[in-house]
Structures are given as C-alpha cells and as structure tokens.
Design a protein around this motif. Sequence first.
Motif, PDB file in Angstrom:
ATOM      1  N   THR A  37       0.818  -1.219   0.000  1.00 32.25           N
ATOM      2  CA  THR A  37       0.000   0.000   0.000  1.00 32.25           C
ATOM      3  C   THR A  37       0.850   1.267   0.000  1.00 32.25           C
ATOM      4  OG1 THR A  37      -0.146  -0.002   2.409  1.00 32.25           O
ATOM      5  CG2 THR A  37      -1.914  -1.124   1.190  1.00 32.25           C
ATOM      6  N   ALA A  38       2.139   1.147   0.308  1.00 29.97           N
ATOM      7  CA  ALA A  38       3.022   2.311   0.293  1.00 29.97           C
ATOM      8  C   ALA A  38       4.456   1.848   0.128  1.00 29.97           C
ATOM      9  CB  ALA A  38       2.884   3.125   1.575  1.00 29.97           C
ATOM     10  N   ASN A  39       5.231   2.642  -0.589  1.00 31.54           N
ATOM     11  CA  ASN A  39       6.653   2.399  -0.785  1.00 31.54           C
ATOM     12  C   ASN A  39       7.285   3.773  -0.951  1.00 31.54           C
ATOM     13  OD1 ASN A  39       9.212   1.665  -1.518  1.00 31.54           O
ATOM     14  ND2 ASN A  39       8.601   0.392  -3.261  1.00 31.54           N
ATOM     15  N   GLN A  40       8.030   4.224   0.062  1.00 32.59           N
ATOM     16  CA  GLN A  40       8.523   5.592   0.018  1.00 32.59           C
ATOM     17  C   GLN A  40       9.865   5.728   0.729  1.00 32.59           C
ATOM     18  OE1 GLN A  40       4.907   7.024   1.712  1.00 32.59           O
ATOM     19  NE2 GLN A  40       5.769   7.219   3.784  1.00 32.59           N
ATOM     20  N   ILE A  41      10.617   6.724   0.307  1.00 33.24           N
ATOM     21  CA  ILE A  41      11.879   7.105   0.942  1.00 33.24           C
ATOM     22  C   ILE A  41      11.599   8.388   1.717  1.00 33.24           C
ATOM     23  CG2 ILE A  41      14.285   7.756   0.597  1.00 33.24           C
ATOM     24  CD1 ILE A  41      13.683   4.903  -0.306  1.00 33.24           C
ATOM     25  N   GLU A  42      11.918   8.382   3.011  1.00 31.21           N
ATOM     26  CA  GLU A  42      11.663   9.529   3.881  1.00 31.21           C
ATOM     27  C   GLU A  42      12.999  10.095   4.359  1.00 31.21           C
ATOM     28  OE1 GLU A  42       9.374   7.740   6.969  1.00 31.21           O
ATOM     29  OE2 GLU A  42       7.620   7.438   5.688  1.00 31.21           O
ATOM     30  N   ASN A  43      13.171  11.395   4.188  1.00 33.25           N
ATOM     31  CA  ASN A  43      14.371  12.089   4.647  1.00 33.25           C
ATOM     32  C   ASN A  43      13.960  13.212   5.593  1.00 33.25           C
ATOM     33  OD1 ASN A  43      16.734  11.079   2.912  1.00 33.25           O
ATOM     34  ND2 ASN A  43      15.124  11.473   1.414  1.00 33.25           N
ATOM     35  N   VAL A  44      14.638  13.291   6.737  1.00 36.75           N
ATOM     36  CA  VAL A  44      14.411  14.381   7.693  1.00 36.75           C
ATOM     37  C   VAL A  44      15.780  14.936   8.069  1.00 36.75           C
ATOM     38  CG1 VAL A  44      13.448  15.038   9.923  1.00 36.75           C
ATOM     39  CG2 VAL A  44      12.357  13.221   8.589  1.00 36.75           C
ATOM     40  N   GLN A  45      15.919  16.258   7.992  1.00 38.33           N
ATOM     41  CA  GLN A  45      17.174  16.919   8.348  1.00 38.33           C
ATOM     42  C   GLN A  45      16.901  18.034   9.343  1.00 38.33           C
ATOM     43  OE1 GLN A  45      18.370  18.439   4.570  1.00 38.33           O
ATOM     44  NE2 GLN A  45      19.049  16.458   3.813  1.00 38.33           N
ATOM     45  N   ASN A  46      17.810  18.216  10.286  1.00 39.68           N
ATOM     46  CA  ASN A  46      17.732  19.313  11.238  1.00 39.68           C
ATOM     47  C   ASN A  46      19.112  19.933  11.367  1.00 39.68           C
ATOM     48  OD1 ASN A  46      18.444  20.013  14.322  1.00 39.68           O
ATOM     49  ND2 ASN A  46      16.404  20.730  13.819  1.00 39.68           N
ATOM     50  N   ILE A  47      19.152  21.246  11.290  1.00 42.29           N
ATOM     51  CA  ILE A  47      20.363  22.025  11.557  1.00 42.29           C
ATOM     52  C   ILE A  47      19.984  23.037  12.616  1.00 42.29           C
ATOM     53  CG2 ILE A  47      22.064  23.634  10.621  1.00 42.29           C
ATOM     54  CD1 ILE A  47      21.511  22.376   7.861  1.00 42.29           C
ATOM     55  N   ASP A  69      16.422  26.609  14.793  1.00 43.30           N
ATOM     56  CA  ASP A  69      16.360  25.314  14.117  1.00 43.30           C
ATOM     57  C   ASP A  69      15.808  25.476  12.708  1.00 43.30           C
ATOM     58  OD1 ASP A  69      16.682  22.740  16.004  1.00 43.30           O
ATOM     59  OD2 ASP A  69      15.862  24.384  17.185  1.00 43.30           O
ATOM     60  N   VAL A  70      16.394  24.737  11.773  1.00 42.90           N
ATOM     61  CA  VAL A  70      15.861  24.608  10.420  1.00 42.90           C
ATOM     62  C   VAL A  70      15.641  23.116  10.200  1.00 42.90           C
ATOM     63  CG1 VAL A  70      16.278  24.926   7.956  1.00 42.90           C
ATOM     64  CG2 VAL A  70      17.068  26.657   9.587  1.00 42.90           C
ATOM     65  N   ASN A  71      14.395  22.746   9.877  1.00 44.26           N
ATOM     66  CA  ASN A  71      14.018  21.348   9.655  1.00 44.26           C
ATOM     67  C   ASN A  71      13.519  21.188   8.230  1.00 44.26           C
ATOM     68  OD1 ASN A  71      14.032  20.085  12.523  1.00 44.26           O
ATOM     69  ND2 ASN A  71      13.050  22.077  12.760  1.00 44.26           N
ATOM     70  N   ASN A  72      13.990  20.153   7.558  1.00 47.18           N
ATOM     71  CA  ASN A  72      13.551  19.876   6.202  1.00 47.18           C
ATOM     72  C   ASN A  72      13.048  18.440   6.120  1.00 47.18           C
ATOM     73  OD1 ASN A  72      13.199  20.430   3.385  1.00 47.18           O
ATOM     74  ND2 ASN A  72      14.966  19.141   3.003  1.00 47.18           N
TER      75      ASN A  72
END
Length: 167
Positions: A37-47, A69-72
Amino acid sequence: LYQGFPNTLVTVGSSLEYQKDHRELSKNIKGQKGDLTANQIENVQNISLFQQIQWSKNKLDLHQLLRWDVNNYRLTDRFANDGIQDGNQSFSNINGAMGIGYKMNRHNHIFSNFSTSFEMPTLNELTNNPNGPGFNPDLSPEKSWQVELGHRFDNKTNFNIHTSIFY
C-alpha cells in the motif's frame, strides 16, 4: 564553552541531524502480509545553532538561551498505484528561555523560568493531506510558551524536595 567573564558561563554550539528511511507498508490480512500500500523514501534533516549564558553572583542566578532550528522533510513516493505523492517542506523556528533564581539560604532556592518551544509535525501527518496528493501545506509546528515558578530544598544529604508550578 567560554568562562572569560566573571561569574559567567557562555556556551555556543550547533547540531546536525539526518535520518533516511525506506518505508514499505502492506495490508494486514488476518496476520498475513497482503498487497503493498506504500513504498517511500523519507528524509528528515535538522540544523540548529544555539547559545546559552549562565550568570551567578552571591545569591542570584540568571540564565538565558536562544536556539534556531531549520528542519527539512522530503518524501520520495515509489508507489505509483495511488498517484505519486512526493513532497518537500521546510520549517524554521527560533526559541528562547530566560530564568532567574535566588538562594534564600543554604538549603532553599526559589526560581522562575519563561521559555518557548515547538514540536514538528511528523512525516505521517504531513503526507496525510485531505486535499489530495502531496504534503499538507496547512500544517506547521505547534508552538508553546511556558512559565514556571518553583522552590528547591536541598539538605546536601539524601533528602531533597523540588516543587514547581507551571503553565
């Protein structure tokens, strides 16, 4: 960490965090793995960048903190059956804290603090868009303000009492 000013401790720093996950979800059919039902690549970055100042003299303590903080968040959808739902969203937040404390005597200390904070939405929340595919543009971090008043009793042995009232 800098201690060049009398009775003062200055801390300056930064942090960098990165997380990458490959998430696959399937239907659960009575405990057996069903269709994907789902197939995904998840990226989380914090500086983040931060600084803190602590000052103490005689019976008075002061502290101050500032953090940026900067979160992407980035999602790459590899499951085309329900439409590609790629998304990318960034958030920037500044938070701070200030506090004062007073040592009434050897065992009793009263204090007060004020601070701000934020909590980021999760990738699950961001991708659960009621308006269609892609990230939900209406979500942003939860922000809060906290105020605290407290008393600390330390008899320097095994008996300590710390009480706080906060909002």
